[in-house]
Design an enzyme around this catalytic site. Structure first.
Site, short mmCIF file in Angstrom:
data_model
loop_
_atom_site.label_atom_id
_atom_site.label_comp_id
_atom_site.label_asym_id
_atom_site.label_seq_id
_atom_site.Cartn_x
_atom_site.Cartn_y
_atom_site.Cartn_z
CB CYS A 12 27.48 83.23 -4.40
SG CYS A 12 26.47 83.38 -5.87
CG HIS A 40 16.32 88.53 -7.72
ND1 HIS A 40 16.17 87.20 -7.49
CD2 HIS A 40 15.71 88.77 -8.91
CE1 HIS A 40 15.50 86.65 -8.50
NE2 HIS A 40 15.23 87.59 -9.37
CB CYS A 93 26.36 79.70 -11.77
SG CYS A 93 27.45 78.98 -10.53
CG HIS A 121 14.57 80.06 -8.54
ND1 HIS A 121 15.64 80.00 -9.42
CD2 HIS A 121 14.94 80.93 -7.58
CE1 HIS A 121 16.60 80.80 -8.98
NE2 HIS A 121 16.19 81.38 -7.86
CD GLU A 123 19.49 76.57 -9.98
OE1 GLU A 123 19.80 77.47 -9.19
OE2 GLU A 123 19.69 75.37 -9.75
CB SER A 258 21.79 89.59 -5.56
OG SER A 258 20.75 89.50 -4.61
S1 SF4 Z 1 25.01 81.28 -8.62
FE1 SF4 Z 1 23.99 79.70 -7.42
S2 SF4 Z 1 25.13 77.85 -7.84
FE2 SF4 Z 1 26.39 79.53 -8.51
S3 SF4 Z 1 27.74 79.99 -6.78
FE3 SF4 Z 1 25.94 81.32 -6.60
S4 SF4 Z 1 24.53 80.20 -5.29
FE4 SF4 Z 1 26.07 78.74 -6.00
#
Ligand code: SF4
Length: 275
Positions: A12, A40, A93, A121, A123, A258
């Site tokens: 992502c 991960h 992020c 988690h 986060e 990931s």
């Molecule tokens: S790290 Fe989390 S919040 Fe950031 S783009 Fe990826 S899934 Fe979305």
């Protein structure tokens, strides 16, 4: 055999950004200390370990710049790093940062903060720090019934399901007089899951690539299994059994957030080689 890779498969934006930050930093520093694995994915972690990214469990193990992963950390970690006379490289992020900002704002404005997410988690653990560890963490509409306050402010872990978040907010709205909601869910996960489901539906075999320890990859696997029983979760092409494709005309591939593109390519080429 037709092979199709799902849209939004793999890294992502936040993970890609974190990797780029690390690549850049490794040109400058010989060793960087990462609080937990950067992502991960055991293959990527191993590759980066060789390049000088050392995974640590505690700041006491750090003897140089500390990497803050895309999940972020609670505010006291920044303080501790400074106190130890160390520097940090912040790869949090931006979407996670925004959620942290809202959590802090709600706490400072006197709301009972509720975090929708998984309390284990990293986060979510970081978000909690921005509410001075006073927030409640819930992950279901049922648990929303346990929230007792008149002014409630809600944020979500970025990777939660929008649907479940909506149901939970609906439950809170039934009993809370003043409810302020920040929808901090990032749509990368939603889009990846939707594309995987659609591809699994029209494929004879579905391959899901990603770390066995990656929660979002396991979730993708579960989603694909609801569409086809021929779904397989692998980390690399080495786990592929050619028998899986015996009667397959259409093969779908997807990958967790990931999973780097070179692993997806290797799997694609391996299956293509089976013909
Ligand atoms: S790290 Fe989390 S919040 Fe950031 S783009 Fe990826 S899934 Fe979305």
């Amino acid at each position: 055999m037709i092979i199709e890779i799902a849209e939004n498969a793999g890294f992502c934006y936040g993970v890609m950004r974190a990797i780029e930050i690390v690549d850049e930093a490794l040109k400058k520093y010989k060793t960087i200390y990462s609080f937990g694995p950067i992502i991960h994915n055991p293959q990527v972690v191993e590759e980066y370990e060789k390049k000088g990214l050392k995974v640590i469990e505690s700041l006491d193990e750090a003897d140089g710049p500390v990497l803050i992963r895309s999940h972020g950390v609670p505010p006291h970690v920044y303080e501790e790093i400074k106190k130890k006379g160390l520097t940090y490289i912040d790869a949090t992020c931006p979407f996670v940062k925004e959620a942290q900002k809202f959590a802090k704002q709600l706490y400072e404005d006197g709301y009972k903060v509720v975090i929708f997410g998984d309390k284990k988690h990293p986060e979510v653990k970081a978000h909690l720090g921005y509410t001075n560890y006073k927030a409640d963490v819930i992950d279901s509409p049922e648990l929303a019934r346990s929230i007792k306050a008149t002014r409630v402010g809600v944020i979500s872990q970025t990777t939660q399901s929008v649907e479940r978040f909506g149901l939970t907010i609906g439950e809170l709205a039934k009993r809370i007089r003043e409810l302020k909601v920040f929808n901090t869910i990032c749509d990368a996960t939603e889009k990846r899951q939707k594309a995987a489901r659609e591809l699994a539906r029209r494929s004879d075999v579905m391959i899901i690539i990603g770390g066995k320890n990656s929660a979002n990859t396991r979730k993708l696997y579960e989603i694909c299994l609801t569409e086809t029983k021929n779904a397989y979760h692998i980390e690399t092409e080495k786990e592929i059994n050619p028998e899986w494709f015996k009667d397959a005309e259409k093969v779908g591939i997807t990958a967790g957030a990931s999973t780097p593109s070179y692993i997806i390519e290797r799997v694609y080429n391996y299956i293509k080689g089976l013909g």
